[in-house]
Write a protein that holds these residues in place. Structure first.
Motif, PDB file in Angstrom:
ATOM      1  N   GLU A  31       0.807  -1.216   0.000  1.00 53.25           N
ATOM      2  CA  GLU A  31       0.000   0.000   0.000  1.00 53.25           C
ATOM      3  C   GLU A  31       0.845   1.273   0.000  1.00 53.25           C
ATOM      4  OE1 GLU A  31      -2.836  -0.031   3.139  1.00 53.25           O
ATOM      5  OE2 GLU A  31      -3.647  -2.001   2.621  1.00 53.25           O
ATOM      6  N   ALA A  32       1.840   1.341   0.875  1.00 55.11           N
ATOM      7  CA  ALA A  32       2.657   2.558   0.941  1.00 55.11           C
ATOM      8  C   ALA A  32       3.426   2.772  -0.361  1.00 55.11           C
ATOM      9  CB  ALA A  32       3.630   2.479   2.123  1.00 55.11           C
ATOM     10  N   ARG A  33       3.900   1.699  -0.942  1.00 53.52           N
ATOM     11  CA  ARG A  33       4.585   1.801  -2.237  1.00 53.52           C
ATOM     12  C   ARG A  33       3.649   2.403  -3.293  1.00 53.52           C
ATOM     13  NH1 ARG A  33       8.746  -0.946  -4.827  1.00 53.52           N
ATOM     14  NH2 ARG A  33       9.016  -2.327  -3.014  1.00 53.52           N
ATOM     15  N   GLU A  34       2.418   1.903  -3.358  1.00 57.12           N
ATOM     16  CA  GLU A  34       1.448   2.406  -4.336  1.00 57.12           C
ATOM     17  C   GLU A  34       1.158   3.879  -4.114  1.00 57.12           C
ATOM     18  OE1 GLU A  34      -2.027   0.006  -4.238  1.00 57.12           O
ATOM     19  OE2 GLU A  34      -1.006  -1.838  -4.890  1.00 57.12           O
ATOM     20  N   ILE A  35       0.981   4.265  -2.859  1.00 61.30           N
ATOM     21  CA  ILE A  35       0.696   5.666  -2.552  1.00 61.30           C
ATOM     22  C   ILE A  35       1.832   6.560  -3.024  1.00 61.30           C
ATOM     23  CG2 ILE A  35       0.429   7.333  -0.662  1.00 61.30           C
ATOM     24  CD1 ILE A  35      -1.011   5.096   0.905  1.00 61.30           C
ATOM     25  N   PHE A  36       3.052   6.164  -2.739  1.00 61.58           N
ATOM     26  CA  PHE A  36       4.207   6.981  -3.103  1.00 61.58           C
ATOM     27  C   PHE A  36       4.322   7.125  -4.622  1.00 61.58           C
ATOM     28  CE2 PHE A  36       8.870   7.482  -3.852  1.00 61.58           C
ATOM     29  CZ  PHE A  36       9.026   8.705  -3.215  1.00 61.58           C
ATOM     30  N   LEU A  37       4.213   6.037  -5.329  1.00 61.84           N
ATOM     31  CA  LEU A  37       4.371   6.076  -6.783  1.00 61.84           C
ATOM     32  C   LEU A  37       3.201   6.779  -7.469  1.00 61.84           C
ATOM     33  CD1 LEU A  37       5.773   2.471  -7.408  1.00 61.84           C
ATOM     34  CD2 LEU A  37       7.045   4.625  -7.153  1.00 61.84           C
ATOM     35  N   GLU A  38       1.997   6.660  -6.912  1.00 61.46           N
ATOM     36  CA  GLU A  38       0.822   7.299  -7.505  1.00 61.46           C
ATOM     37  C   GLU A  38       0.850   8.814  -7.359  1.00 61.46           C
ATOM     38  OE1 GLU A  38      -2.564   5.532  -5.716  1.00 61.46           O
ATOM     39  OE2 GLU A  38      -2.424   3.652  -6.863  1.00 61.46           O
ATOM     40  N   HIS A  39       1.608   9.327  -6.398  1.00 62.21           N
ATOM     41  CA  HIS A  39       1.611  10.769  -6.144  1.00 62.21           C
ATOM     42  C   HIS A  39       2.921  11.449  -6.561  1.00 62.21           C
ATOM     43  CE1 HIS A  39      -1.785   9.466  -3.600  1.00 62.21           C
ATOM     44  NE2 HIS A  39      -2.263  10.677  -3.866  1.00 62.21           N
ATOM     45  N   GLY A  45       6.200   9.920  -6.730  1.00 57.71           N
ATOM     46  CA  GLY A  45       7.459   9.267  -6.391  1.00 57.71           C
ATOM     47  C   GLY A  45       7.927   8.364  -7.523  1.00 57.71           C
ATOM     48  N   GLU A  46       9.212   8.130  -7.573  1.00 58.40           N
ATOM     49  CA  GLU A  46       9.769   7.335  -8.674  1.00 58.40           C
ATOM     50  C   GLU A  46      10.444   6.046  -8.228  1.00 58.40           C
ATOM     51  OE1 GLU A  46      12.373   9.899 -10.832  1.00 58.40           O
ATOM     52  OE2 GLU A  46      10.743  11.245 -11.506  1.00 58.40           O
ATOM     53  N   ALA A  47      11.000   6.016  -7.020  1.00 58.46           N
ATOM     54  CA  ALA A  47      11.703   4.822  -6.554  1.00 58.46           C
ATOM     55  C   ALA A  47      11.387   4.595  -5.077  1.00 58.46           C
ATOM     56  CB  ALA A  47      13.207   4.969  -6.762  1.00 58.46           C
ATOM     57  N   PHE A  48      10.969   3.379  -4.776  1.00 59.01           N
ATOM     58  CA  PHE A  48      10.556   3.011  -3.417  1.00 59.01           C
ATOM     59  C   PHE A  48      11.203   1.672  -3.082  1.00 59.01           C
ATOM     60  CE2 PHE A  48       8.012   0.711  -0.398  1.00 59.01           C
ATOM     61  CZ  PHE A  48       7.395   1.635   0.426  1.00 59.01           C
ATOM     62  N   SER A  49      11.761   1.558  -1.884  1.00 59.49           N
ATOM     63  CA  SER A  49      12.327   0.277  -1.476  1.00 59.49           C
ATOM     64  C   SER A  49      11.950  -0.034  -0.034  1.00 59.49           C
ATOM     65  CB  SER A  49      13.848   0.277  -1.623  1.00 59.49           C
ATOM     66  OG  SER A  49      14.364  -1.028  -1.412  1.00 59.49           O
ATOM     67  N   PHE A  50      11.518  -1.256   0.182  1.00 61.58           N
ATOM     68  CA  PHE A  50      11.189  -1.735   1.515  1.00 61.58           C
ATOM     69  C   PHE A  50      12.385  -2.502   2.067  1.00 61.58           C
ATOM     70  CE2 PHE A  50       9.637  -5.467   3.979  1.00 61.58           C
ATOM     71  CZ  PHE A  50       9.268  -4.776   5.127  1.00 61.58           C
ATOM     72  N   ILE A  51      12.826  -2.139   3.259  1.00 59.91           N
ATOM     73  CA  ILE A  51      13.936  -2.815   3.925  1.00 59.91           C
ATOM     74  C   ILE A  51      13.342  -3.880   4.850  1.00 59.91           C
ATOM     75  CG2 ILE A  51      15.927  -2.530   5.450  1.00 59.91           C
ATOM     76  CD1 ILE A  51      15.990   0.433   4.563  1.00 59.91           C
ATOM     77  N   PRO A  52      13.564  -5.154   4.581  1.00 58.44           N
ATOM     78  CA  PRO A  52      12.928  -6.214   5.375  1.00 58.44           C
ATOM     79  C   PRO A  52      13.273  -6.135   6.853  1.00 58.44           C
ATOM     80  CG  PRO A  52      13.906  -7.115   3.365  1.00 58.44           C
ATOM     81  CD  PRO A  52      14.392  -5.695   3.489  1.00 58.44           C
ATOM     82  N   CYS A  53      12.423  -6.745   7.670  1.00 53.41           N
ATOM     83  CA  CYS A  53      12.709  -6.873   9.097  1.00 53.41           C
ATOM     84  C   CYS A  53      13.959  -7.727   9.285  1.00 53.41           C
ATOM     85  CB  CYS A  53      11.527  -7.521   9.803  1.00 53.41           C
ATOM     86  SG  CYS A  53      10.032  -6.507   9.842  1.00 53.41           S
ATOM     87  N   LEU A  54      14.460  -7.761  10.498  1.00 54.58           N
ATOM     88  CA  LEU A  54      15.632  -8.594  10.781  1.00 54.58           C
ATOM     89  C   LEU A  54      15.323 -10.071  10.601  1.00 54.58           C
ATOM     90  CD1 LEU A  54      17.093  -6.736  13.899  1.00 54.58           C
ATOM     91  CD2 LEU A  54      17.864  -6.609  11.521  1.00 54.58           C
ATOM     92  N   ASN A  55      14.087 -10.472  10.860  1.00 59.88           N
ATOM     93  CA  ASN A  55      13.631 -11.834  10.600  1.00 59.88           C
ATOM     94  C   ASN A  55      14.580 -12.872  11.198  1.00 59.88           C
ATOM     95  OD1 ASN A  55      11.245 -11.121   9.176  1.00 59.88           O
ATOM     96  ND2 ASN A  55      12.462 -10.641   7.365  1.00 59.88           N
ATOM     97  N   ASP A  56      14.892 -13.898  10.396  1.00 60.67           N
ATOM     98  CA  ASP A  56      15.805 -14.951  10.854  1.00 60.67           C
ATOM     99  C   ASP A  56      17.185 -14.792  10.233  1.00 60.67           C
ATOM    100  OD1 ASP A  56      15.055 -15.544   8.285  1.00 60.67           O
ATOM    101  OD2 ASP A  56      14.752 -17.691   8.635  1.00 60.67           O
ATOM    102  N   SER A  57      17.527 -13.555   9.860  1.00 61.12           N
ATOM    103  CA  SER A  57      18.851 -13.267   9.313  1.00 61.12           C
ATOM    104  C   SER A  57      19.911 -13.495  10.385  1.00 61.12           C
ATOM    105  CB  SER A  57      18.923 -11.816   8.829  1.00 61.12           C
ATOM    106  OG  SER A  57      18.808 -10.925   9.932  1.00 61.12           O
TER     107      SER A  57
END
Length: 349
Positions: A307-315, A317-329
């Motif tokens: 959702e946040a990616r769509e909002i940014f690009l629709e208004h 924005g040109e480049a969006f990146s999600f940084i994953p959680c620490l998870n099981d890294s």
């Protein structure tokens, strides 16, 4: 002269020596997950979640008609759609279940040199339940129990409700294990270092440089904070420590809050509104991380990366990146092991 009573006269009807003991249980607990994405699975999950008085503090006379008459009629279908977009089809489960299980397995490996420690995992809402896993650990001989609510920042609606549920289970037990709970760790140096490393490593893979880095935390009604919940302060502690750890890169870091529900005012600034405003103001490249989540889930994968990616690009924005959680890294497991080993001191050598 009276004879001394024999030992058999004092024999208990229950032979306590037959009870296995001497083990230490470590129970990881995350928020929860539906068993499937269909309407009734989602309804069961949402009913358990939204019936929790720690989560929804509205008077029951007001909330029950809303919950049962409106929310549980309309929301299961919408939530099911969100879960389907991120569902682990191979294993037939949510990513949160997949990651939490993997975290427990890797922590068990990391503590493998401690033969007295048994690691397990549970969900506050859904399966496996806290009560079932506590019982299982006790039956395996755990007379000491370390419960780890997987929330870096404390909130009554997250950490406290995990502890409440553990306490409720213990209240039903004749022979209770000794209990410890892992405290929140908003500015723990190992946690902050892992977050900073994950940001740097992720940004190194991009073909653009973000002008803004958002640290998006799960929201909370402002009323809860006004009543004394430390959550907002602890989120800011995390952001402040992370900003320092990132050095010059930290100047780009902003803090926002996501996942608001209902009409009440929640902690601000709101993530979705901020993302839209940044795009409208001419910011072209952003990256977002979610430091309040120990594992990726529907709130991070669907709400932020979707959702946040769509909002940014629709208004604009040109480049969006999600940084994953620490998870099981490697970094994520290092944080969890660090906290667990710290809290086990005195119980294990």
């Amino acid at each position: 002269m009276n004879e001394s009573p024999t030992a058999s006269a004092f024999a208990a009807p229950y032979d306590c020596r037959s009870q296995p003991s001497g083990k230490v249980g470590v129970l990881l607990v995350n928020l929860g997950t539906p068993d499937d994405t269909d309407y009734w699975s989602m309804r069961r999950y949402l009913k358990e979640f939204l019936s929790d008085r720690r989560v929804i503090e509205v008077n029951r006379l007001i909330w029950w008609p809303i919950l049962n008459g409106i929310v549980l009629t309309t929301r299961p279908s919408k939530s099911g759609e969100a879960y389907r977009s991120i569902w682990n089809e191979e294993l037939g489960e949510s990513p949160l279940r997949t990651v939490t299980r993997s975290q427990a397995e890797k922590i068990a490996d990391g503590l493998g040199h401690r033969n007295e420690v048994i690691v397990d995992w549970a969900m506050r809402y859904g399966n496996p339940t806290i009560a079932d896993r506590v019982q299982a650990l006790v039956e395996q001989g755990c007379d000491k129990l370390l419960v780890f609510p997987l929330y870096p920042q404390y909130a009554a609606a997250t950490t406290a409700t995990v502890n409440d549920t553990v306490f409720d289970k213990l209240k039903s037990m004749r022979w209770q294990p000794a209990l410890r709970t892992v405290p929140p760790y908003p500015a723990d140096p190992v946690y902050i270092e892992a977050l900073a490393d994950s940001i740097r490593d992720h940004l190194a893979t991009l073909d653009f440089e973000p002008e803004v880095i958002l640290a998006s935390y799960h929201g909370l009604p402002k009323e809860y904070v006004a009543k004394g919940d430390p959550y907002q302060c602890q989120c800011m502690d995390t952001s402040d420590a992370l900003r320092t750890a990132l050095g010059p890169l930290g100047d780009r870091l902003m803090t926002t809050f996501q996942s608001r529900f209902g009409r009440a005012e929640w902690l601000q600034p709101y993530t979705d509104k901020t993302v839209e405003a940044l795009a409208r103001d001419g910011v072209k490249c952003i990256a977002i991380l979610t430091p309040g989540f120990a594992a990726d889930c529907v709130e991070t994968l669907e709400e932020i990366n979707g959702e946040a990616r769509e909002i940014f690009l629709e208004h604009g924005g040109e480049a969006f990146s999600f940084i994953p959680c620490l998870n099981d890294s490697e970094g994520g497991i290092r944080v969890l092991l660090h906290l667990i080993e710290r809290e086990l001191r005195g119980w294990v050598d």
